[in-house]
Design a protein around this motif. Structure first.
Motif, short mmCIF file in Angstrom:
data_model
loop_
_atom_site.label_atom_id
_atom_site.label_comp_id
_atom_site.label_asym_id
_atom_site.label_seq_id
_atom_site.Cartn_x
_atom_site.Cartn_y
_atom_site.Cartn_z
N ALA A 138 0.83 -1.20 0.00
CA ALA A 138 0.00 0.00 0.00
C ALA A 138 0.86 1.25 0.00
O ALA A 138 0.62 2.21 -0.76
CB ALA A 138 -0.93 -0.01 1.21
N ALA A 139 1.90 1.27 0.84
CA ALA A 139 2.77 2.44 0.91
C ALA A 139 3.50 2.67 -0.41
O ALA A 139 3.73 3.81 -0.82
CB ALA A 139 3.77 2.27 2.04
N ASP A 140 3.84 1.58 -1.09
CA ASP A 140 4.61 1.68 -2.33
C ASP A 140 3.76 2.13 -3.52
O ASP A 140 4.30 2.44 -4.58
CB ASP A 140 5.26 0.33 -2.64
N SER A 141 2.45 2.23 -3.33
CA SER A 141 1.59 2.65 -4.43
C SER A 141 1.80 4.12 -4.78
O SER A 141 1.51 4.54 -5.91
CB SER A 141 0.12 2.43 -4.07
N GLY A 142 2.28 4.92 -3.83
CA GLY A 142 2.53 6.33 -4.08
C GLY A 142 1.30 7.19 -4.19
O GLY A 142 1.37 8.35 -4.58
N ARG A 143 0.14 6.65 -3.80
CA ARG A 143 -1.11 7.40 -3.93
C ARG A 143 -1.75 7.71 -2.59
O ARG A 143 -2.76 8.39 -2.54
CB ARG A 143 -2.11 6.61 -4.79
#
Length: 344
Positions: free
Chosen positions: A329-334
């Motif tokens: 989730a954190a790596d989604s950048g959104r």
């Protein structure tokens, strides 16, 4: 105990057979309550092991933004007792150099310097062994999640803002509206800034910044006309939280004469006409890296006085058993800040 490791390749290794720590001299053991995920973890550890020097990951328990409750105290600890609620400053220095004595363990040059979650076990575990000198007591009004947000993100934003010395006379440009950019906007507003313009490539993050009140206006990163309209005279102070060269250049270029700029976002390559954009404009440019334990304590007192809760930037919370989902989730950048939390 359970503990999460970051082997690279966008993977998380959650183990349930890690030995519980016991405190030595000057140390405490914390029952973890909140451990948030930082962009530097994603960039230099989670995706692939790129770190060198201070960012060299040594295969330890991940997580450098911990907050928890003291459950065991080692010999030689005088200022903490069982039951204390603390946030952990995420770098443990030698304790005797000038930087450490001033609370800036981040700048310690000793070979013994070790960052939690990078060179020594961090907060993505049920228990954390910490040096007592790295722990700062949380005011009663602040939650553990507030503390975890302060451990790196809000502390980093606060340090840079202290150097920019914002006031009600300033117009602030924030490039990059991830968690640190959001923190900068929320803190700057409490320091008196009434015009805060943020840029980001993500419409979701721009919308979140508006919803949280971290900015008074947002503009897409590539919308030059929108920036002209939002800041017709340019910004008097600028804060880059993006770590991207194009946004760093934008922060400098959009700051008017005699302005001040803080470069905070890690990474990026910056190419700029120094004469035109810095010397002739008489800019002051600060490179700002984390904060000090003294300023972290100062920030916690300010947050208590302002009634500001850093956890408002947290958009998603996961239990430790779902730490892999938390990283994705954190790596989604959104999103805003993503946190691993334990039930109280």
């Amino acid at each position: 105990m359970r503990a999460a490791y970051l082997p690279g390749g966008s993977r998380v290794d959650l183990r349930d057979d890690v030995v519980d720590p016991t405190p030595g001299h000057g140390q405490v053991v914390l029952a973890m309550k909140a451990s948030t995920i930082c962009g530097s973890d994603l960039r230099a550890i989670y995706r692939e092991h790129l770190g060198e020097g201070p960012e060299a990951y040594q295969g330890v328990v991940g997580g450098h933004e911990p907050a928890g409750q003291v459950i065991a105290v080692g010999p030689g600890v005088g200022h903490l007792t069982v039951g204390d609620r603390v946030v952990v400053y995420h770098i443990s220095g030698c304790g005797i150099c000038d930087d450490c004595r001033e609370g800036f363990q981040i700048s310690c040059q000793s070979e013994s310097r070790a960052a939690y979650g990078w060179q020594r076990d961090g907060g993505h575990a049920d228990l954390l062994l910490a040096e007592a000198r790295d722990c700062v007591v949380l005011p009663d009004s602040l939650s553990y999640l507030d503390g975890a947000c302060v451990a790196c993100g809000f502390g980093t934003a606060y340090e840079a803002l202290r150097r920019l010395a914002p006031s009600g006379r300033d117009e602030l440009l924030i490039t990059g509206l991830g968690p640190v950019g959001l923190a900068a906007g929320l803190l700057a507003a409490k320091m008196g800034v009434t015009t805060i313009v943020g840029t980001d490539i993500s419409p979701e993050r721009r919308a979140l910044a508006v919803r949280l009140g971290a900015v008074t206006a947002t503009v897409a990163s590539d919308d030059d006309a929108g920036l002209d309209a939002a800041l017709p005279r340019g910004a008097s102070i600028a804060f880059d939280a993006s770590g991207a060269g194009v946004a760093q250049a934008q922060a400098i270029a959009r700051t008017r004469r005699w302005g001040r700029v803080a470069l905070v976002g890690e990474g990026g390559q910056l190419s700029i006409d120094v004469s035109e954009h810095i010397i002739h404009k008489q800019l002051t440019i600060h490179g700002s890296w984390v904060t000090s334990t003294l300023h972290m304590a100062e920030l916690l007192a300010d947050l208590d006085r302002w009634g500001l809760h850093p956890e408002v930037v947290v958009s998603d919370r996961f239990p430790l058993e779902q730490v892999a989902e938390a990283y994705r989730a954190a790596d989604s950048g959104r999103l805003g800040k993503v946190a691993v939390v334990w039930e109280d």
